[in-house]
Motif scaffolding. Structure first.
Motif, PDB file in Angstrom:
ATOM      1  N   THR A 242       0.829  -1.199   0.000  1.00  0.00           N
ATOM      2  CA  THR A 242       0.000   0.000   0.000  1.00  0.00           C
ATOM      3  C   THR A 242       0.868   1.254   0.000  1.00  0.00           C
ATOM      4  O   THR A 242       0.617   2.202  -0.754  1.00  0.00           O
TER       5      THR A 242
ATOM      6  N   ALA B  15      -7.036   8.855  11.417  1.00  0.00           N
ATOM      7  CA  ALA B  15      -7.087   9.489  10.097  1.00  0.00           C
ATOM      8  C   ALA B  15      -8.018  10.697  10.113  1.00  0.00           C
ATOM      9  O   ALA B  15      -7.697  11.766   9.606  1.00  0.00           O
TER      10      ALA B  15
ATOM     11  N   VAL C  16       1.521  11.428   6.496  1.00  0.00           N
ATOM     12  CA  VAL C  16       0.197  11.132   7.060  1.00  0.00           C
ATOM     13  C   VAL C  16      -0.244   9.741   6.617  1.00  0.00           C
ATOM     14  O   VAL C  16      -0.708   8.924   7.431  1.00  0.00           O
ATOM     15  N   GLY C  17      -0.041   9.435   5.316  1.00  0.00           N
ATOM     16  CA  GLY C  17      -0.397   8.109   4.812  1.00  0.00           C
ATOM     17  C   GLY C  17       0.328   7.019   5.570  1.00  0.00           C
ATOM     18  O   GLY C  17      -0.272   6.042   6.023  1.00  0.00           O
TER      19      GLY C  17
ATOM     20  N   VAL D 177      -1.101   6.613   9.050  1.00  0.00           N
ATOM     21  CA  VAL D 177      -2.417   5.973   9.068  1.00  0.00           C
ATOM     22  C   VAL D 177      -2.286   4.479   8.752  1.00  0.00           C
ATOM     23  O   VAL D 177      -2.906   3.632   9.408  1.00  0.00           O
ATOM     24  N   ILE D 178      -1.421   4.138   7.769  1.00  0.00           N
ATOM     25  CA  ILE D 178      -1.228   2.731   7.441  1.00  0.00           C
ATOM     26  C   ILE D 178      -0.655   1.990   8.650  1.00  0.00           C
ATOM     27  O   ILE D 178      -1.086   0.881   8.985  1.00  0.00           O
TER      28      ILE D 178
END
Lengths: 321, 310, 343
Positions: free
Chosen positions: C19, C277, C318-319, C322-323
């Protein structure tokens, strides 16, 4: 009389309106009895169990009287009802796999039952003592590995084991009335027989009155001494099990008996009642069985029959007027 | 042939019956009904005012755009700068002396347009990708779903900001950003539905009729299994409007002098203790619109999941 | 069982990694679509369109912008995994140092906000479920639907207006009283710094300034918790095991709290990543309104200056967080609830 039901009607509110699932029912239950409620799905038999324990879903409501121990179950406060549940009336459910809390051990759930009984009897609630009692009950239900079962979680047991654990709860709670709502439907045939035997033992040895809810009239015959046949929320025929099975009066009862697979029958053909039970939304006028009955005549479709006293029992059919 | 025709008629009748049923169910519930009314007013006003705004641009007649509004939304008048709510200016005025109510009413059609555009494109992209993934399975499925996951990993707002800023934070940039970010949930949904019906008997049987399968899936899913999508989409219009207003609040996607609910609130926040109406009323307007969609969507979801009367 | 759990964790880890890679590839392509030539890319890195060609060439060299695109992509990705996010064209310092400065401040808002919204959400959800279809249930639903439908800036502006300005109870803007001296930077977390330095006035001022933004953040996100708590409690209240415990004679109230709420709280773990998130996204607006200099404020400034590098890097960070949060929640759930089928 241990339990008296008078003029009981039960309603459900749904999207499409309010409808009656039990209409004007009268029933008496004597101590030590085993009574079977038999009917196809949606005949109101499970609803009856829920009314007796006042566990109807929020959309349901009941009218009439259900007198247990001199008190009307439908009218007492929720706190009083809580005191009746468990130790006076207890009910076990159809699907054993969902009957136990998945995140608590079996032991925890059994001891909880033992504690409720002991608190109401003002006995000691010593943890070790209750654990011992639970283990002994498990062993008496032919679950020899009691100690290990107590420490396991429900998903680690088989369906038959879980159902016996639930019956063990009944053993610990010692209710006056045990309602068994299709307790064997989800089980193997061999385990079915064991459960039926257990229920019979509970009745004999502990003088427990049992209400056995089933769609299988054969099981009802094996277990119970009284039989009530339900259809669309109405009693169609009731009386002594033996005599009803030997000589059914109501066409619906004959249909139920005829649909039991029987290897001794020469034809080898399985009889089944044609059609399916009517939806509560579109019940026929007159007799509710009229649209499936092979003896139907003019009057059946216009007027609903009353419950008639015929021979040793009660029958709701115009054939016997 | 005849069979085919009757089948189609029945289908049509069925959809109509379903629609009537939903309307009746929504009507029965006070909050759901209120939501529906808000949504209807919102779309109705947006259509009328939007048309007027388009015509006013076409005929270069600025009056046409404000013909239905209480005041001219672009009328600078520093004499009446930052006036509180009064009978003339119901929601007060901003620093330039423009009427806030008129500006709100002028701004609304744009939100309706974006909400419809983004949700429709998300459903379309989601259907194509989701049905393909569910139907093809294996590697195709794996690739599509990993990409979907990657898009779901970043909070929608952050990703929209990234995309629209890279596109110079313009109005088109904001819309493209929203469209690029909005499809993954629908993809997951359509994939799930496809997997569910893939093994049904009549789907297997349709092979014999030589009907193109993918086409069949689209037909089937669009005709028969749209209920949960409709309910979710109703809620989702609200989400798009919220996100778009947040973008506008941050200064993305503005085309001055056209007013924008979010940017009006942003301008007002600077004047907060004194001219509170300037920031609060645009915010409340968004709240009312979104709550309309939320109530309606919530009610539809209840109907679909049979949770009525609970 | 043990090896299955390990396998499950490894699988989830690989999925998370894929991802991340897809996300980076997407953002990389995004910037190359708008700046298809090396010179255009160099202008972005320089942070200004008006750069002498000679300087552009040096930038092209240092960033390897004239190499083939796939090679650039690999270099970009390797750099990111080494924590090298490029130099910020506005601040002229490495991007990672800016993020290291601003991210902890945002975490100081987001973490208390998550705790608060979980607390509010569980409380209101349980209340609504136990009083189902009664006025309390409707009031709870009304409140959470309203907060759900509120734009974040409305919530923040209302709090600022009523509590900050009208009542004057709490400071309406800034992260800390600007007149106070900042304690030494031991960690990147201002609160920890003030504790280590035993600078109590600074600490109290930080907390004072935190309260409104934290409340604003939890107000916009608690609705999801309420909704999930309520619906999973109602689902549990329809199960046979819940009915059986009432059947046993356990008082209804006790059963609701000891069975329904307890069992409903396990799936809430998976919500924490979602809340994270949600709160990070909310922080963009909240920090802007409260003039709280964290990651959100940094993003807003990058928008104003059209600082592509900062925007893409913050998106990646941020991604990634969150992951990571998702991965942790997944694993926790798998470990805590033995029934979760390990794929």
């Amino acid at each position: 009389m241990l339990l008296t039901i008078r003029n009981l009607s039960v309603f459900y509110n749904t999207v499409v309106g309010k409808f009656k699932v039990i209409e004007d029912m009268n029933l008496d239950l004597e101590e030590g009895d085993i009574i079977s409620l038999v009917g196809e799905s949606a005949s109101g038999k499970s609803t009856l169990g829920q009314v007796l324990t006042r566990m109807l879903p929020g959309t349901g409501s009941a009218e009439g009287e259900v007198i247990f121990d001199g008190k009307d179950v439908l009218k007492i406060s929720e706190n009083r009802m809580t005191e009746i549940r468990g130790t006076s009336i207890f009910m076990i459910f159809q699907n054993p796999l969902n009957s136990l809390n998945p995140v608590k051990t079996v032991g925890f759930q059994l001891i909880e039952a033992a504690r409720i009984r002991r608190e109401r009897d003002h006995l000691s609630t010593d943890e070790a003592e209750m654990r011992k009692e639970a283990e002994e009950s498990l062993i008496s239900l032919r679950l020899p590995d009691a100690d290990s079962i107590m420490r396991r979680y429900p998903h680690e047991l088989s369906g038959g084991q879980v159902q016996r654990v639930v019956i063990c709860m009944a053993l610990l709670l010692k209710p006056k009335i045990l309602i068994a709502d299709e307790p064997t439907t989800a089980l193997d045939v061999t385990i079915q027989a064991q459960v039926i035997n257990l229920l019979r033992t509970l009745n004999k040895e502990m003088k427990m009155t049992i209400i056995f809810i089933t769609h299988d009239i054969g099981l009802a015959y094996v277990l119970s001494n009284n039989l009530v046949v339900l259809y669309s929320g109405r009693i169609m025929e009731s009386g002594n099990t033996e005599s009803i099975i030997k000589k059914p009066l109501h066409p619906y009862t004959s249909g139920l008996i005829g649909s039991i697979p029987n290897s001794s029958k020469t034809s080898g053909k399985l009889f089944s009642i044609k059609g399916s039970p009517p939806s509560y939304l579109s019940l026929p006028d007159g007799c509710k069985f009229s649209n499936r009955c092979q003896f139907v005549f003019e009057r059946c479709m216009q007027e609903e029959p009353k419950l008639l006293d015929v021979q040793d029992r009660k029958v709701k059919c115009w054939l016997y007027e | 042939m005849i069979e085919n025709v009757t089948h189609k008629q029945e289908e049509k009748k069925d959809t109509q019956g379903k629609l009537n049923f939903y309307l009746k169910m929504v009507y029965k519930d006070k909050t759901g009904f209120a939501g529906m009314i808000i949504v209807l007013i919102f779309f109705g006003w947006s259509f009328i005012q939007g048309m007027l705004e388009i015509f006013s641009g076409m005929f270069s007649d600025p009056h046409l755009g404000s013909i239905l509004l209480p005041h001219n939304p672009f009328n600078f008048n520093y004499h009446i700068s930052m006036q509180g709510p009064s009978s003339t200016y119901l929601l007060g005025t901003n620093a330039e002396g423009e009427d806030i109510l008129s500006r709100l009413l002028y701004a609304v059609p744009r939100d309706a347009f974006i909400a419809v555009l983004v949700v429709a494109s998300a459903i379309l992209i989601g259907a194509v990708l989701g049905i393909t993934a569910g139907y093809m399975g294996k590697m195709t499925d794996e690739i599509i779903m990993r990409v979907t996951d990657a898009f779901l990993a970043v909070p929608a707002l952050i990703l929209v900001i990234a995309i629209s800023v890279v596109l110079n934070a313009t109005y088109t940039g904001a819309i493209i950003g929203l469209m690029v970010v909005w499809w993954p949930i629908y993809t997951r949904f359509f994939r799930g539905q496809t997997l569910k019906i893939k093994n049904l008997d009549f789907v297997q049987a349709s092979k014999i009729n030589n009907v193109s399968k993918i086409r069949f899936f689209f037909r089937y899913l669009f005709l028969n299994d749209t209920d949960p999508i409709i309910a979710y989409a109703a809620l989702d219009f609200g989400n798009v409007i919220l996100t778009y207003s947040t973008l506008a609040f941050l200064g993305i996607g503005l085309t001055p002098p056209i007013p924008e609910l979010g940017s009006m609130a942003a301008d007002g926040v600077g004047a907060l203790p004194t001219a509170w109406w300037w920031a609060i009323f645009p915010g409340l307007a968004i709240l009312v619109i979104v709550i309309g969609f939320v109530l309606l969507g919530d009610r539809l979801q209840d109907i679909i999941s049979n949770r009525i009367n609970y | 069982m043990q090896s299955k759990t390990v396998l499950f964790i490894v699988r989830r880890g690989i999925n998370a990694l894929i991802t991340v890679v897809i996300l980076i590839v997407f953002l990389f392509s995004l910037i190359h679509i708008i700046a298809p030539s090396p010179a255009a890319m160099a202008r972005i890195y320089a942070g200004s369109p008006h750069v002498p060609p000679a300087e552009l060439l040096t930038i092209e060299k240092t960033y390897g912008l004239n190499k083939p695109i796939y090679e650039q992509m690999i270099i970009y990705m390797v750099a990111i995994f080494h924590g090298n996010l490029g130099v910020d064209p506005t601040y002229k310092v490495p991007e990672i140092s800016l993020i290291a400065k601003f991210l902890p401040r945002t975490l100081e808002l987001v973490i208390p906000a998550i705790i608060l919204s979980v607390a509010i959400g569980i409380f209101t959800g349980a209340l609504a479920a136990s009083k189902r279809r009664k006025p309390t249930d409707h009031v709870v639903k009304g409140v959470y639907l309203a907060t759900w439908a509120s734009p974040p800036f409305l919530v923040a502006a209302m709090l600022q207006l009523f509590i900050g300005y009208d009542l004057g109870l709490l400071p309406a803007v800034h992260m800390v009283n600007p007149l106070l001296n900042t304690p030494q930077n031991y960690t990147s977390f201002p609160i920890l710094n003030s504790i280590i330095a035993r600078d109590w006035p600074y600490f109290i001022s930080l907390i004072h300034h935190m309260i409104l933004p934290v409340i604003a953040l939890s107000l916009i996100s608690f609705g999801i918790v309420t909704r999930l708590t309520r619906s999973s409690m109602l689902d549990i209240m329809e199960t046979d095991y819940f009915r059986l415990s009432i059947m046993k004679g356990v008082p209804r109230k006790k059963a609701i709290y000891s069975v329904a709420l307890r069992n409903a709280s396990i799936p809430l773990i998976t919500l924490i990543a979602l809340l994270f998130a949600y709160s990070v996204a909310g922080a963009v607006i909240i920090e802007d309104i409260f003039d709280y200099h964290g990651m959100g404020w940094f993003i807003v400034h990058a928008i104003y200056t059209l600082d592509y590098i900062a925007i893409l890097d913050t998106t990646i960070i941020v991604g990634l967080s969150v992951i990571a949060a998702n991965l942790i929640a997944d694993i926790l759930y798998g470990v805590l609830d033995p029934r979760v089928r390990l794929e």
